[in-house]
Design a protein around this motif. Sequence first.
Motif, PDB file in Angstrom:
ATOM      1  N   GLU A  50      -2.508   0.461  48.585  1.00  0.00           N
ATOM      2  CA  GLU A  50      -2.968   0.204  47.438  1.00  0.00           C
ATOM      3  C   GLU A  50      -4.275  -0.020  46.819  1.00  0.00           C
ATOM      4  OE1 GLU A  50      -3.605  -4.344  45.269  1.00  0.00           O
ATOM      5  OE2 GLU A  50      -2.445  -3.759  46.655  1.00  0.00           O
ATOM      6  N   GLU A  51      -5.167   0.916  45.952  1.00  0.00           N
ATOM      7  CA  GLU A  51      -6.747   0.526  45.758  1.00  0.00           C
ATOM      8  C   GLU A  51      -6.806  -0.284  44.806  1.00  0.00           C
ATOM      9  OE1 GLU A  51     -10.162   3.337  46.767  1.00  0.00           O
ATOM     10  OE2 GLU A  51      -8.567   4.365  46.513  1.00  0.00           O
ATOM     11  N   GLN A  52      -7.948  -1.248  45.428  1.00  0.00           N
ATOM     12  CA  GLN A  52      -8.701  -2.405  44.113  1.00  0.00           C
ATOM     13  C   GLN A  52      -9.954  -1.772  44.082  1.00  0.00           C
ATOM     14  OE1 GLN A  52      -9.254  -6.245  45.307  1.00  0.00           O
ATOM     15  NE2 GLN A  52     -10.849  -6.726  43.788  1.00  0.00           N
ATOM     16  N   VAL A  53     -10.648  -1.443  42.566  1.00  0.00           N
ATOM     17  CA  VAL A  53     -11.780  -0.594  42.112  1.00  0.00           C
ATOM     18  C   VAL A  53     -12.736  -1.311  42.227  1.00  0.00           C
ATOM     19  CG1 VAL A  53     -12.719   1.022  41.020  1.00  0.00           C
ATOM     20  CG2 VAL A  53     -10.300   1.276  41.468  1.00  0.00           C
ATOM     21  N   VAL A  54     -13.696  -2.162  43.037  1.00  0.00           N
ATOM     22  CA  VAL A  54     -15.038  -3.349  42.541  1.00  0.00           C
ATOM     23  C   VAL A  54     -16.033  -2.626  41.681  1.00  0.00           C
ATOM     24  CG1 VAL A  54     -16.309  -4.307  42.978  1.00  0.00           C
ATOM     25  CG2 VAL A  54     -14.250  -4.389  43.794  1.00  0.00           C
ATOM     26  N   THR A  55     -15.952  -2.460  40.311  1.00  0.00           N
ATOM     27  CA  THR A  55     -17.502  -2.254  39.977  1.00  0.00           C
ATOM     28  C   THR A  55     -18.036  -2.407  39.819  1.00  0.00           C
ATOM     29  OG1 THR A  55     -16.981  -3.975  37.785  1.00  0.00           O
ATOM     30  CG2 THR A  55     -15.895  -2.001  37.734  1.00  0.00           C
ATOM     31  N   PHE A  56     -19.670  -2.092  39.848  1.00  0.00           N
ATOM     32  CA  PHE A  56     -20.755  -2.951  40.210  1.00  0.00           C
ATOM     33  C   PHE A  56     -21.032  -4.064  39.328  1.00  0.00           C
ATOM     34  CE2 PHE A  56     -21.082   1.673  40.785  1.00  0.00           C
ATOM     35  CZ  PHE A  56     -21.214   2.272  42.213  1.00  0.00           C
ATOM     36  N   GLU A  57     -20.325  -4.598  38.184  1.00  0.00           N
ATOM     37  CA  GLU A  57     -21.118  -5.705  37.577  1.00  0.00           C
ATOM     38  C   GLU A  57     -20.417  -6.959  38.383  1.00  0.00           C
ATOM     39  OE1 GLU A  57     -22.112  -2.473  35.088  1.00  0.00           O
ATOM     40  OE2 GLU A  57     -20.343  -2.650  35.867  1.00  0.00           O
ATOM     41  N   GLN A  58     -18.652  -6.425  38.668  1.00  0.00           N
ATOM     42  CA  GLN A  58     -17.988  -7.173  39.538  1.00  0.00           C
ATOM     43  C   GLN A  58     -18.679  -8.021  41.111  1.00  0.00           C
ATOM     44  OE1 GLN A  58     -15.006  -4.777  39.504  1.00  0.00           O
ATOM     45  NE2 GLN A  58     -13.633  -6.010  38.236  1.00  0.00           N
ATOM     46  N   TRP A  59     -19.399  -6.325  41.688  1.00  0.00           N
ATOM     47  CA  TRP A  59     -19.823  -6.911  42.902  1.00  0.00           C
ATOM     48  C   TRP A  59     -20.188  -7.918  43.706  1.00  0.00           C
ATOM     49  CZ3 TRP A  59     -18.370  -6.006  47.776  1.00  0.00           C
ATOM     50  CH2 TRP A  59     -19.169  -6.495  48.740  1.00  0.00           C
ATOM     51  N   PRO A  60     -21.420  -9.205  42.581  1.00  0.00           N
ATOM     52  CA  PRO A  60     -21.992  -9.784  43.130  1.00  0.00           C
ATOM     53  C   PRO A  60     -21.517 -10.793  43.636  1.00  0.00           C
ATOM     54  CG  PRO A  60     -22.900  -8.148  41.835  1.00  0.00           C
ATOM     55  CD  PRO A  60     -21.779  -8.376  41.608  1.00  0.00           C
ATOM     56  N   ALA A  61     -20.089 -11.172  42.781  1.00  0.00           N
ATOM     57  CA  ALA A  61     -19.400 -12.009  43.115  1.00  0.00           C
ATOM     58  C   ALA A  61     -18.267 -12.352  43.852  1.00  0.00           C
ATOM     59  CB  ALA A  61     -18.721 -12.849  41.331  1.00  0.00           C
ATOM     60  N   LEU A  62     -17.975 -10.930  43.990  1.00  0.00           N
ATOM     61  CA  LEU A  62     -17.133 -10.459  45.339  1.00  0.00           C
ATOM     62  C   LEU A  62     -17.827 -10.561  46.726  1.00  0.00           C
ATOM     63  CD1 LEU A  62     -14.769  -8.148  43.400  1.00  0.00           C
ATOM     64  CD2 LEU A  62     -14.277 -10.760  44.049  1.00  0.00           C
TER      65      LEU A  62
END
Length: 206
Positions: A30-42
């Motif tokens: 499975e691949e979870q694609v993290v956007t640059f907008e989502q990244w700070p919270a993760l």
Amino acid sequence: MVHYKLIYFPLRARAEISRQIFAYAGKDYEEQVVTFEQWPALKNSTPFGQLPVLEVNGKPVGQSYAIARYLAKEFGLAGKNDIEEAEVDALADQFKDYLNEVVPYMSVVAGFKPGDANQLRTDVFVPNFKKHFTFFENILSKSASGFFVGNSLTWVDLLISQHIQDVLEKDLAVVEEFKNVQAHRKKVQNLDRIKQWIAKRPEYPF
């Protein structure tokens, strides 16, 4: 059955080696694609505050080369014995040294930092590419199989061949004198499962 989840940005970059290992081995993940907008919270939920991360049955593993080494050992792409594994690791570490030296150029070309890409190409990228890829060229010149180590594919073949493909897309001239490196890239990327993966993979910018 082991469940693998690869977590990364919408880029090839540091996760592409793992994707190609999965592709060559014919293993599902499975691949979870993290956007640059989502990244700070993760970010703080990852082992080292960076991506990629591979979750193995929910257990996170960080660092792209550690992930690649783990997957390569799982799927028979790490070398056929201890000395071959050491040779593969040495090549990967040498390649990492090269990447560390050309980071100033790569960062500007990728748009992550401001700078004079043409000047950095002349001062940083070309001399370091030639220095390190002379080592790789010489190793391949002595290979009867056309692979870097032993007589079969290892993960370092995938690592370096993909980088050459990335360079060819932007800077053919710097690769032209490295005939063995070019032949190696063609050999690896024409392997059926790798060729199929390249044909269908997302068209990420780099």
